[in-house]
Design a protein around this motif. Structure first.
Motif, mmCIF file in Angstrom:
data_model
loop_
_atom_site.group_PDB
_atom_site.id
_atom_site.type_symbol
_atom_site.label_atom_id
_atom_site.label_comp_id
_atom_site.label_asym_id
_atom_site.label_seq_id
_atom_site.Cartn_x
_atom_site.Cartn_y
_atom_site.Cartn_z
ATOM 1 N N ALA A 1 0.842 -1.188 0.000
ATOM 2 C CA ALA A 1 0.000 0.000 0.000
ATOM 3 C C ALA A 1 0.881 1.244 0.000
ATOM 4 O O ALA A 1 2.038 1.202 0.425
ATOM 5 C CB ALA A 1 -0.900 0.013 1.235
ATOM 6 N N ILE A 2 0.322 2.320 -0.477
ATOM 7 C CA ILE A 2 1.030 3.599 -0.418
ATOM 8 C C ILE A 2 0.723 4.207 0.942
ATOM 9 O O ILE A 2 -0.427 4.473 1.273
ATOM 10 C CB ILE A 2 0.586 4.533 -1.552
ATOM 11 N N SER A 3 1.739 4.391 1.733
ATOM 12 C CA SER A 3 1.577 4.882 3.094
ATOM 13 C C SER A 3 1.557 6.402 3.130
ATOM 14 O O SER A 3 2.140 7.067 2.276
ATOM 15 C CB SER A 3 2.721 4.385 3.974
ATOM 16 N N ARG A 4 0.894 6.918 4.155
ATOM 17 C CA ARG A 4 0.911 8.365 4.379
ATOM 18 C C ARG A 4 2.257 8.753 4.957
ATOM 19 O O ARG A 4 2.917 7.966 5.629
ATOM 20 C CB ARG A 4 -0.183 8.745 5.363
ATOM 21 N N PHE A 5 2.657 9.969 4.702
ATOM 22 C CA PHE A 5 3.915 10.452 5.240
ATOM 23 C C PHE A 5 3.784 11.944 5.525
ATOM 24 O O PHE A 5 2.856 12.596 5.061
ATOM 25 C CB PHE A 5 5.083 10.181 4.275
ATOM 26 N N ALA A 6 4.680 12.452 6.289
ATOM 27 C CA ALA A 6 4.670 13.868 6.648
ATOM 28 C C ALA A 6 5.977 14.499 6.196
ATOM 29 O O ALA A 6 7.011 13.833 6.096
ATOM 30 C CB ALA A 6 4.512 14.033 8.152
ATOM 31 N N THR A 7 5.919 15.776 5.905
ATOM 32 C CA THR A 7 7.130 16.512 5.576
ATOM 33 C C THR A 7 7.247 17.684 6.530
ATOM 34 O O THR A 7 6.244 18.243 6.981
ATOM 35 C CB THR A 7 7.088 17.053 4.131
ATOM 36 N N LEU A 8 8.446 18.036 6.841
ATOM 37 C CA LEU A 8 8.684 19.174 7.714
ATOM 38 C C LEU A 8 8.821 20.428 6.857
ATOM 39 O O LEU A 8 9.464 20.411 5.814
ATOM 40 C CB LEU A 8 9.950 18.962 8.535
ATOM 41 N N LYS A 9 8.202 21.508 7.323
ATOM 42 C CA LYS A 9 8.290 22.773 6.611
ATOM 43 C C LYS A 9 8.979 23.803 7.497
ATOM 44 O O LYS A 9 8.771 23.822 8.714
ATOM 45 C CB LYS A 9 6.898 23.311 6.272
ATOM 46 N N SER A 10 9.757 24.647 6.859
ATOM 47 C CA SER A 10 10.370 25.743 7.605
ATOM 48 C C SER A 10 9.299 26.793 7.891
ATOM 49 O O SER A 10 8.220 26.791 7.295
ATOM 50 C CB SER A 10 11.509 26.366 6.796
#
Length: 126
Positions: A41-50
Motif C-alpha cells: 500500500a502507499i503509506s501516508r507520510f509527513a514533511t517538515l516545513k520551515s
C-alpha cells in the motif's frame, strides 16, 4: 529497515511488515487469511516545513479556493485547515474554538430565521 503496509484483496485486510532492504520478502502472506497475493500500500507520510515555507503557503491565494464567506461551514473548514498549517502556533484548542464558533453561528442563524429582524450577527458571517 523500512516498515511497509500491505493490503490483502482476498479478505480486505491490512497489515504492516518490517522488511530488510527495499523489496518484498519471499513468501509474504496475509496473516488473516494466508493469501499470498498481497500488494504493498502507499503509506501516508509527513514533511517538515520551515517557518518561511509555512508562511508562504498561507499567503498562497489557492488556500481560499472553495471558500464561501456566506456559508459558516465553509469558513469553519477553512479555519481548521489554517489551524493545521499554523500547528502549535494556533493553540491546542483551535479546532474546538472553531467548532464552538460554528455552533454559535448556526444556532444564531436559526434564531434569525425565526425572528424578522434580519440583522447580521456580530461575527459578520450572516
Amino acid at each position: 529497515m523500512p516498515i511497509y503496509e500491505y493490503l490483502c484483496p482476498a479478505c480486505n485486510g491490512q497489515f504492516q511488515k518490517l522488511v530488510r532492504g527495499f523489496s518484498d520478502p519471499p513468501g509474504l502472506a496475509c496473516p488473516r487469511c494466508g493469501n499470498t497475493g498481497v500488494r504493498r500500500a502507499i503509506s501516508r507520510f509527513a514533511t517538515l516545513k520551515s517557518e518561511e515555507d509555512r508562511l508562504e503557503s498561507l499567503a498562497d491565494p489557492s488556500t481560499f479556493m472553495g471558500l464561501d464567506e456566506s456559508d459558516p461551514r465553509s469558513i469553519a473548514r477553512w479555519a481548521k485547515r489554517l489551524g493545521k498549517e499554523l500547528g502549535e502556533d494556533a493553540g491546542e484548542d483551535w479546532d474546538e474554538m472553531v467548532d464552538q464558533m460554528l455552533e454559535e453561528e448556526l444556532s444564531g442563524k436559526k434564531d434569525d430565521e425565526s425572528s424578522s429582524t434580519g440583522k447580521p450577527d456580530d461575527l459578520g458571517w450572516a
